[in-house]
Design an enzyme around this catalytic site. Structure first.
Site, mmCIF file in Angstrom:
data_model
loop_
_atom_site.group_PDB
_atom_site.id
_atom_site.type_symbol
_atom_site.label_atom_id
_atom_site.label_comp_id
_atom_site.label_asym_id
_atom_site.label_seq_id
_atom_site.Cartn_x
_atom_site.Cartn_y
_atom_site.Cartn_z
ATOM 1 N N CYS A 102 34.696 37.607 32.762
ATOM 2 C CA CYS A 102 34.074 37.521 34.143
ATOM 3 C C CYS A 102 32.919 38.266 34.536
ATOM 4 O O CYS A 102 32.520 38.754 33.669
ATOM 5 C CB CYS A 102 34.521 36.259 34.365
ATOM 6 N N HIS A 143 36.722 32.698 31.181
ATOM 7 C CA HIS A 143 37.978 32.670 31.848
ATOM 8 C C HIS A 143 39.060 32.228 30.916
ATOM 9 O O HIS A 143 39.589 31.813 30.876
ATOM 10 C CB HIS A 143 38.313 32.202 32.837
ATOM 11 N N GLU A 148 42.111 33.483 30.426
ATOM 12 C CA GLU A 148 43.186 32.722 31.577
ATOM 13 C C GLU A 148 43.723 31.337 31.422
ATOM 14 O O GLU A 148 44.980 31.249 31.922
ATOM 15 C CB GLU A 148 43.587 34.246 32.350
HETATM 16 N N1 GLN Z 1 30.490 36.989 40.889
HETATM 17 C C1 GLN Z 1 30.147 36.947 39.446
HETATM 18 C C2 GLN Z 1 29.767 35.413 39.253
HETATM 19 O O1 GLN Z 1 29.294 35.036 40.331
HETATM 20 C C3 GLN Z 1 31.857 36.814 38.183
HETATM 21 C C4 GLN Z 1 32.388 35.429 38.346
HETATM 22 C C5 GLN Z 1 33.476 35.402 38.292
HETATM 23 O O2 GLN Z 1 33.788 36.578 38.203
HETATM 24 N N2 GLN Z 1 34.432 34.466 38.030
HETATM 25 O O3 GLN Z 1 28.874 35.572 38.328
#
Ligand code: GLN
Length: 537
Positions: A386, A512, A514
């Site tokens: 992410c 994600h 995970e």
């Molecule tokens: N801050 C970033 C976004 O909002 C990544 C978010 C995250 O890593 N879950 O897109």
């Protein structure tokens, strides 16, 4: 009496952080292996509507369900240990309950009644539990964990609601399980049951007589102590269960099964002749873990590294990949806030692979980008998750494309190179009104890429939790710089996976992965990372 719905209620006493969630999930695993469909609900007494806005330091990781609910990390334990997929109905907070009751009141739905904790709040709680039971349509038993400790002001409405449920759903359909801490005095070798007795008394005061007690202790609770607790707490001897501290979390399920807790519950519910639970795969796994000697060091570069629970799904995912490949994963916790050009080599020299996980806000992002550059330039296997993907692209934009001000509009809204941007029009048709992309989305995996060789699949589904996206206007520039866009959302064309051409293993995802790793079913991205790291050694 109400419909035939079966509930197991799990409460906790004496202290918090007893591992109630692990015990509840372990029971779920056993019951599932006995052929029942199990659903889980976590009741959290705090007033936040969901943990989405809470600092990971307060509450650990935010776990995201398939349907996009931001939930307590215990739901991750449930999904992994039971091997199931939960829904937004699995996470109920006081904030949710109160806000919906107040909203109904404003709409005049209570027809002039005075709104009170009992019955309005408690009825809303009961309704949520019924909704949870019905969420999947095939639930046999619903396990409900009540967060907090018996005696807390906050959890009282929840306890009152579950007390009423025995009356409404019937004795045979409700099973109360109470977990407590049993101190062990090393010097005298004594087990102290008094706090447990007091905690049960507290529960009785609320009107709940537990049907089973789970005693968490450093050592096994002997027969004598069990008998004593059974006598004082008005339980059968076989309803007092010892939950000894164990090094490997899956052992809890085996220990509960050994003490026939599942038989006790099923007898209570009136189930007969269900097959016994085959847990042999876990027995083999635990045996394997205990024998593992070789370790592999993986650096996790994040800003919440002091609280390991903030990255629990990532850590579990790495462990599962290690087990599959007969390696113990040793996490090197690297605080990105303190990474600098001067110390990066020293901090990462032992890392056989580097992971940059998700995150919000600009604190610590420079350190994460240093780690990304270090992995990129030194051919160290790398996985970005992410924010880890977004920062990889920003780092490449600055260092390779020489766009010094390249950034995400999350960190610098005025940058002339908005590599990562909030692109509201791309959300059209996905989710109106929402500002975060949450939950499961499709991803087309491009053929002849690293991602494709790992997933061995053309179309995958992965969970998301982010607001910003890669700006496709720059795609060509990045491709010229050696970036391969190997995963694309087929509906919106949004970037899902990137990788580097001239690198042994550099891959990062907007989603994600995970959240989809399970014991004995490691996720392909984590498995790939660990495998390459081992072979490079
Ligand atoms: N801050 C970033 C976004 O909002 C990544 C978010 C995250 O890593 N879950 O897109």
């Amino acid at each position: 009496m109400k419909k035939d719905m079966k509930f197991i209620f799990v409460t906790g006493g004496v202290v918090s952080s007893l591992g109630k969630g692990i015990s509840a999930a372990s029971i779920g695993r056993i019951l599932k292996r006995r052929g029942l469909n199990v659903f889980s609900i976590k009741l959290d007494p705090y007033l936040n509507v969901d943990p989405g806005t809470m600092s990971p330091y307060q509450h650990g990781e935010v776990f995201v369900t398939k349907d996009g609910a931001e939930t307590d990390l215990d739901l991750g334990h449930y999904e992994r240990i039971i091997n199931t997929s939960l829904t937004k109905e699995s996470s109920v907070t006081s904030g949710k309950i109160y806000s919906s009751v107040i909203e109904k009141e404003r709409k005049g739905e209570y027809l002039g009644a005075t709104i009170q904790i009992i019955p309005h709040i408690t009825n809303e709680i009961i309704k949520r539990l019924e909704d949870g039971f019905n969420a999947k349509g095939d639930t046999d038993v619903c396990i409900v964990e009540i967060g907090g400790t018996v005696g807390d002001i906050e959890s009282q409405p929840f306890l009152e609601a579950i007390r009423q449920m025995r009356r409404d759903f019937g004795y045979k359909n409700t099973f109360y399980m109470h977990t407590t801490l049993v101190p062990y005095l090393k010097t005298t070798g004594e087990i102290k049951t008094k706090p447990t007795q007091h905690s049960v008394k507290e529960l009785l005061g609320i009107g709940i007589q537990p049907d089973a007690l789970l005693l968490r202790c450093e050592v096994d609770i002997n027969k004598e102590a069990k008998d004593k607790v059974a006598l004082f707490c008005n339980l059968a001897h076989n309803a007092v269960i010892s939950v000894k501290d164990v090094p490997i979390v899956y052992e809890v399920a085996l220990n509960l099964k050994k003490q026939h807790l599942d038989d006790l519950i099923l007898k209570h519910f009136g189930y007969e002749n269900l097959p016994s639970a085959d847990m042999s795969d876990w027995e083999i796994l635990i045996d394997k873990i205990k024998k593992l000697k070789d370790t592999i060091n993986i650096a996790l570069v994040g800003k919440y590294v002091q609280l390991h629970d903030a990255y629990i799904s990532v850590v579990e995912s790495l462990k599962y990949a290690g087990y599959e490949l007969n390696k113990k994963v040793n996490i090197l916790w690297v605080n990105s806030e303190y990474l600098s050009e001067d110390n990066i080599e020293e901090k990462l020299e032992d890392a056989q692979a580097i992971v940059v996980p998700g995150g919000f806000g600009n604190r610590g992002i420079d350190g994460k980008m240093l780690a990304i550059k270090f992995a990129r330039e030194n051919n160290i296997p790398f996985l970005g998750l992410c924010l880890g993907m977004q920062l990889s692209l920003i780092e490449i934009a600055r260092d390779v494309l020489k766009w010094n001000d390249a950034n995400s509009t999350e960190f610098d809204p005025s940058t002339s190179h908005k590599i990562i941007d909030y692109l509201p029009d791309q959300y059209e048709g996905i989710r109106l009104g929402g500002t975060m992309r949450l939950g499961e989305y499709d991803c087309k995996v491009v053929e002849n890429t690293l991602a494709h060789s790992l997933y061995k699949n053309d179309l995958i589904k992965e969970r998301h939790r982010h607001r910003y996206e890669f700006n496709n206007e720059y795609k060509k520039n990045f491709e010229d710089a050696g970036v391969v866009f190997s995963g694309i959302n087929p509906q919106t064309n949004l970037c899902e996976i990137i990788e580097l051409k001239n690198h042994p293993f550099f891959i990062a995802s907007q989603f994600h992965p995970e959240f989809l790793s399970r014991p004995l079913q490691p996720h392909p991205l984590f498995l790939g990372l660990v495998e390459v790291a081992i072979n490079k050694k």
